[in-house]
Enzyme design. Structure first.
Site, mmCIF file in Angstrom:
data_model
loop_
_atom_site.group_PDB
_atom_site.id
_atom_site.type_symbol
_atom_site.label_atom_id
_atom_site.label_comp_id
_atom_site.label_asym_id
_atom_site.label_seq_id
_atom_site.Cartn_x
_atom_site.Cartn_y
_atom_site.Cartn_z
ATOM 1 N N ARG A 92 0.808 -1.220 0.000
ATOM 2 C CA ARG A 92 0.000 0.000 0.000
ATOM 3 C C ARG A 92 0.840 1.269 0.000
ATOM 4 O O ARG A 92 0.439 2.288 0.571
ATOM 5 C CB ARG A 92 -0.959 0.020 1.206
ATOM 6 C CG ARG A 92 -1.947 -1.140 1.238
ATOM 7 C CD ARG A 92 -3.109 -0.878 0.312
ATOM 8 N NE ARG A 92 -4.109 -1.923 0.391
ATOM 9 C CZ ARG A 92 -5.321 -1.766 0.903
ATOM 10 N NH1 ARG A 92 -5.679 -0.616 1.403
ATOM 11 N NH2 ARG A 92 -6.168 -2.773 0.891
ATOM 12 N N ARG A 118 -3.444 6.304 -0.066
ATOM 13 C CA ARG A 118 -3.959 7.404 0.736
ATOM 14 C C ARG A 118 -2.976 8.091 1.662
ATOM 15 O O ARG A 118 -3.271 9.152 2.193
ATOM 16 C CB ARG A 118 -5.182 6.918 1.518
ATOM 17 C CG ARG A 118 -6.363 6.680 0.594
ATOM 18 C CD ARG A 118 -7.543 6.098 1.317
ATOM 19 N NE ARG A 118 -7.245 4.740 1.748
ATOM 20 C CZ ARG A 118 -8.085 3.982 2.443
ATOM 21 N NH1 ARG A 118 -9.258 4.459 2.812
ATOM 22 N NH2 ARG A 118 -7.754 2.755 2.772
ATOM 23 N N ARG A 157 -6.681 11.611 -7.561
ATOM 24 C CA ARG A 157 -7.873 10.770 -7.448
ATOM 25 C C ARG A 157 -9.158 11.586 -7.269
ATOM 26 O O ARG A 157 -10.254 11.023 -7.291
ATOM 27 C CB ARG A 157 -7.715 9.823 -6.248
ATOM 28 C CG ARG A 157 -7.066 8.472 -6.526
ATOM 29 C CD ARG A 157 -7.998 7.497 -7.247
ATOM 30 N NE ARG A 157 -9.366 7.509 -6.742
ATOM 31 C CZ ARG A 157 -9.765 6.896 -5.643
ATOM 32 N NH1 ARG A 157 -8.925 6.178 -4.950
ATOM 33 N NH2 ARG A 157 -11.016 6.971 -5.239
ATOM 34 N N ASP A 212 -6.602 -3.156 -7.353
ATOM 35 C CA ASP A 212 -7.193 -3.717 -6.142
ATOM 36 C C ASP A 212 -7.462 -5.192 -6.385
ATOM 37 O O ASP A 212 -7.612 -5.615 -7.543
ATOM 38 C CB ASP A 212 -8.503 -3.009 -5.761
ATOM 39 C CG ASP A 212 -8.939 -3.407 -4.353
ATOM 40 O OD1 ASP A 212 -8.418 -2.830 -3.385
ATOM 41 O OD2 ASP A 212 -9.760 -4.337 -4.221
ATOM 42 N N TYR A 257 -14.743 -12.158 0.485
ATOM 43 C CA TYR A 257 -15.590 -11.021 0.093
ATOM 44 C C TYR A 257 -16.818 -11.483 -0.696
ATOM 45 O O TYR A 257 -17.920 -10.970 -0.496
ATOM 46 C CB TYR A 257 -14.787 -10.009 -0.741
ATOM 47 C CG TYR A 257 -13.810 -9.208 0.085
ATOM 48 C CD1 TYR A 257 -14.259 -8.219 0.955
ATOM 49 C CD2 TYR A 257 -12.452 -9.439 0.007
ATOM 50 C CE1 TYR A 257 -13.363 -7.491 1.720
ATOM 51 C CE2 TYR A 257 -11.549 -8.709 0.776
ATOM 52 C CZ TYR A 257 -12.009 -7.741 1.634
ATOM 53 O OH TYR A 257 -11.140 -7.023 2.402
HETATM 54 O O1 CP3 Z 1 0.428 0.370 -3.291
HETATM 55 C C1 CP3 Z 1 -0.165 -0.729 -3.249
HETATM 56 O O2 CP3 Z 1 0.093 -1.561 -2.362
HETATM 57 C C2 CP3 Z 1 -1.163 -1.067 -4.362
HETATM 58 C C3 CP3 Z 1 -2.494 -0.752 -4.049
HETATM 59 C C4 CP3 Z 1 -3.468 -1.766 -3.450
HETATM 60 C C5 CP3 Z 1 -4.822 -1.392 -3.241
HETATM 61 N N1 CP3 Z 1 -5.509 -2.486 -2.796
HETATM 62 C C6 CP3 Z 1 -5.375 -0.054 -3.516
HETATM 63 C C7 CP3 Z 1 -6.540 0.391 -2.708
HETATM 64 C C8 CP3 Z 1 -3.340 -3.093 -3.072
HETATM 65 C C9 CP3 Z 1 -2.120 -3.982 -3.063
HETATM 66 C C10 CP3 Z 1 -4.639 -3.543 -2.654
HETATM 67 C C11 CP3 Z 1 -4.942 -4.925 -2.251
HETATM 68 C C12 CP3 Z 1 -6.105 -5.183 -1.384
HETATM 69 N N2 CP3 Z 1 -7.379 -4.680 -1.496
HETATM 70 C C13 CP3 Z 1 -6.107 -6.120 -0.330
HETATM 71 C C14 CP3 Z 1 -4.934 -6.943 0.090
HETATM 72 C C15 CP3 Z 1 -3.930 -6.106 0.788
HETATM 73 C C16 CP3 Z 1 -4.170 -5.896 2.264
HETATM 74 O O3 CP3 Z 1 -4.166 -4.726 2.666
HETATM 75 O O4 CP3 Z 1 -4.340 -6.874 2.981
HETATM 76 C C17 CP3 Z 1 -7.406 -6.133 0.234
HETATM 77 C C18 CP3 Z 1 -7.860 -6.954 1.404
HETATM 78 C C19 CP3 Z 1 -8.202 -5.223 -0.529
HETATM 79 C C20 CP3 Z 1 -9.637 -4.912 -0.359
HETATM 80 C C21 CP3 Z 1 -9.795 -3.468 -0.072
HETATM 81 N N3 CP3 Z 1 -9.789 -2.495 -1.048
HETATM 82 C C22 CP3 Z 1 -9.901 -2.824 1.185
HETATM 83 C C23 CP3 Z 1 -9.950 -3.522 2.522
HETATM 84 C C24 CP3 Z 1 -9.945 -1.432 0.937
HETATM 85 C C25 CP3 Z 1 -9.968 -0.299 1.940
HETATM 86 C C26 CP3 Z 1 -11.327 0.254 2.187
HETATM 87 C C27 CP3 Z 1 -11.209 1.604 2.920
HETATM 88 O O5 CP3 Z 1 -11.630 2.613 2.331
HETATM 89 O O6 CP3 Z 1 -10.697 1.630 4.044
HETATM 90 C C28 CP3 Z 1 -9.870 -1.256 -0.462
HETATM 91 C C29 CP3 Z 1 -9.861 0.035 -1.181
HETATM 92 C C30 CP3 Z 1 -8.521 0.449 -1.687
HETATM 93 N N4 CP3 Z 1 -7.651 -0.336 -2.383
HETATM 94 C C31 CP3 Z 1 -7.953 1.746 -1.550
HETATM 95 C C32 CP3 Z 1 -6.715 1.713 -2.204
HETATM 96 C C33 CP3 Z 1 -5.746 2.848 -2.389
HETATM 97 C C34 CP3 Z 1 -8.618 2.924 -0.869
HETATM 98 C C35 CP3 Z 1 -9.684 3.489 -1.728
HETATM 99 C C36 CP3 Z 1 -9.470 4.920 -2.113
HETATM 100 O O7 CP3 Z 1 -8.320 5.442 -2.158
HETATM 101 O O8 CP3 Z 1 -10.481 5.568 -2.445
#
Ligand code: CP3
Length: 355
Positions: free
Chosen positions: A38, A42, A51, A87, A162
């Site tokens: 990540r 954010r 974004r 994602d 999910y």
């Molecule tokens: O830089 C990186 O690592 C690449 C970006 C990345 C995202 N999601 C972008 C994202 C990666 C590797 C993921 C994988 C992901 N997504 C996982 C496995 C990684 C982990 O953290 O265990 C999981 C479980 C998800 C599912 C998911 N997607 C969640 C739990 C969330 C967060 C929800 C929240 O708002 O708190 C997301 C959304 C997400 N994926 C965001 C980002 C940058 C945030 C959304 C946004 O910026 O509007």
């Protein structure tokens, strides 16, 4: 042929010779490589800026935007690898599953998969379904120069959690009820997800990703016996399907201390470790022939620069006997993390480990 592959008789490319790929291959490194799960996203003001007004899943389908967001942490922190901005639910959306990512919540699925008939939502993934991924990786490999790009996907269990729950869960009661109560349906669900995941990773590798990571973030909810019987075969199928490319395969989960040996058995080259198990103990559990990735507690970054250095030093000390170590956090960067603390951490690890 993938971007980092060295054809027989040809000199290795700068990407192939990068510290990150060397550590994954358990070869001697000029310094311990660092990247952060990540790292794009954010915690960076420049991410919020680009974004603005664009929904998360829409942003994943715009190649120029994906490339820009992927590059942001590389420019800022001097990390040793980029991770493709996407994602874990992107391939599911691409095959037509009705889902969205709700801000502050996570992935939400309109019609959770609970019966055999619901499996019809999961058709095979074709490369054309995700042509924007191929396009974005093409842009990225040109911009990144020698810095390797990590592709990724969600592991079958974490995706299933999910899809069956319909959204994030703490207990996974519906998913586990299917796993225990209807093992045949569960096996068919995970098998389909393994095929989709393998196809998605292949697209990324063929477009130029130099390594891939399988995120089984929620596997720590499982007992070893259930993981071995009901989950490991599907993850192993994914690793097998991409073994022939020769790119390092990383396997990550949270709370997986009791599963590290089995995760090693699933076939990856590198096993990710969260902060609960020190790396010198993790290597005993994983067994020989694997590099390890990890494992600073992401909350340490909130404790001030001196503490970050002390705790990073502890990670490096516990990694001293490893054949291959990729420095990372034990889970993703938290959104409120001060990005400067990440930049300083990269510099600290690089200077402490320069050989
Ligand atoms: O830089 C990186 O690592 C690449 C970006 C990345 C995202 N999601 C972008 C994202 C990666 C590797 C993921 C994988 C992901 N997504 C996982 C496995 C990684 C982990 O953290 O265990 C999981 C479980 C998800 C599912 C998911 N997607 C969640 C739990 C969330 C967060 C929800 C929240 O708002 O708190 C997301 C959304 C997400 N994926 C965001 C980002 C940058 C945030 C959304 C946004 O910026 O509007």
């Amino acid at each position: 042929m993938s971007a980092n592959e060295t054809p027989a008789g040809q000199p290795p490319t700068a990407t192939y010779d990068s510290a990150f790929l060397k550590a994954c291959r358990r070869e001697p490194v000029p310094h311990t490589p660092v990247w952060f799960m990540r790292q794009a996203g954010r915690s960076l003001p420049e991410y919020h800026k680009v974004r603005e007004g664009i929904a998360m899943l829409d942003s994943c389908t715009r190649p120029e935007l994906v490339a820009e967001i992927t590059l942001q942490p590389v420019r800022r922190h001097d990390v040793d690898a980029a991770i493709y901005f996407s994602d874990i639910v992107v391939p599911l959306k691409a095959i037509g599953v009705d889902l969205d990512i709700k801000p502050g919540v996570g992935p939400v699925v309109a019609q959770p998969i609970r019966t055999r008939a619901d499996l019809a939502q999961l058709r095979a993934l074709e490369p054309e379904d995700v042509s924007y991924v191929t396009e974005a990786i093409g842009l990225l490999t040109r911009e990144l120069g020698p810095t390797p790009l990590i592709g990724f996907a969600g592991a079958p269990f974490t995706l299933a959690s999910y899809l069956v729950e319909g959204g994030p869960s703490r207990t996974y009661e519906n998913a586990k009820a299917m796993m225990y109560g209807d093992p045949e349906l569960w096996a068919d669900l995970l098998d389909r997800l393994a095929d989709i995941t393998a196809a998605f990773l292949k697209v990324q590798i063929e477009a130029g990703a130099s390594a891939v990571q399988l995120f089984d973030s929620w596997a720590g909810a499982l007992a070893p016996l259930d993981y071995r019987r009901s989950v490991l075969p599907a993850s192993a199928k994914v690793f097998d399907a991409v073994a022939g490319y020769g790119v390092p395969r990383i396997h990550f989960g949270v709370g997986t201390g009791e599963l590290l040996g089995l995760m090693g058995e699933a076939g990856a080259d590198v096993v990710g470790v969260d902060w609960r198990v020190p790396l010198d103990e993790a290597v005993r559990r994983v067994g020989p022939g694997k590099a390890l990735q990890g494992n600073l507690d992401p909350t340490v970054l909130f404790a001030g620069p001196r503490v970050v250095e002390t705790k990073a030093r502890e990670v490096l000390d516990s990694a001293a006997g490893l054949e291959g170590h990729v420095f990372n956090l034990g889970h993703g960067v938290m959104p409120s993390t001060d990005p400067d603390s990440l930049t300083r951490l990269v510099e600290y690890v690089h200077t402490q480990t320069a050989r």
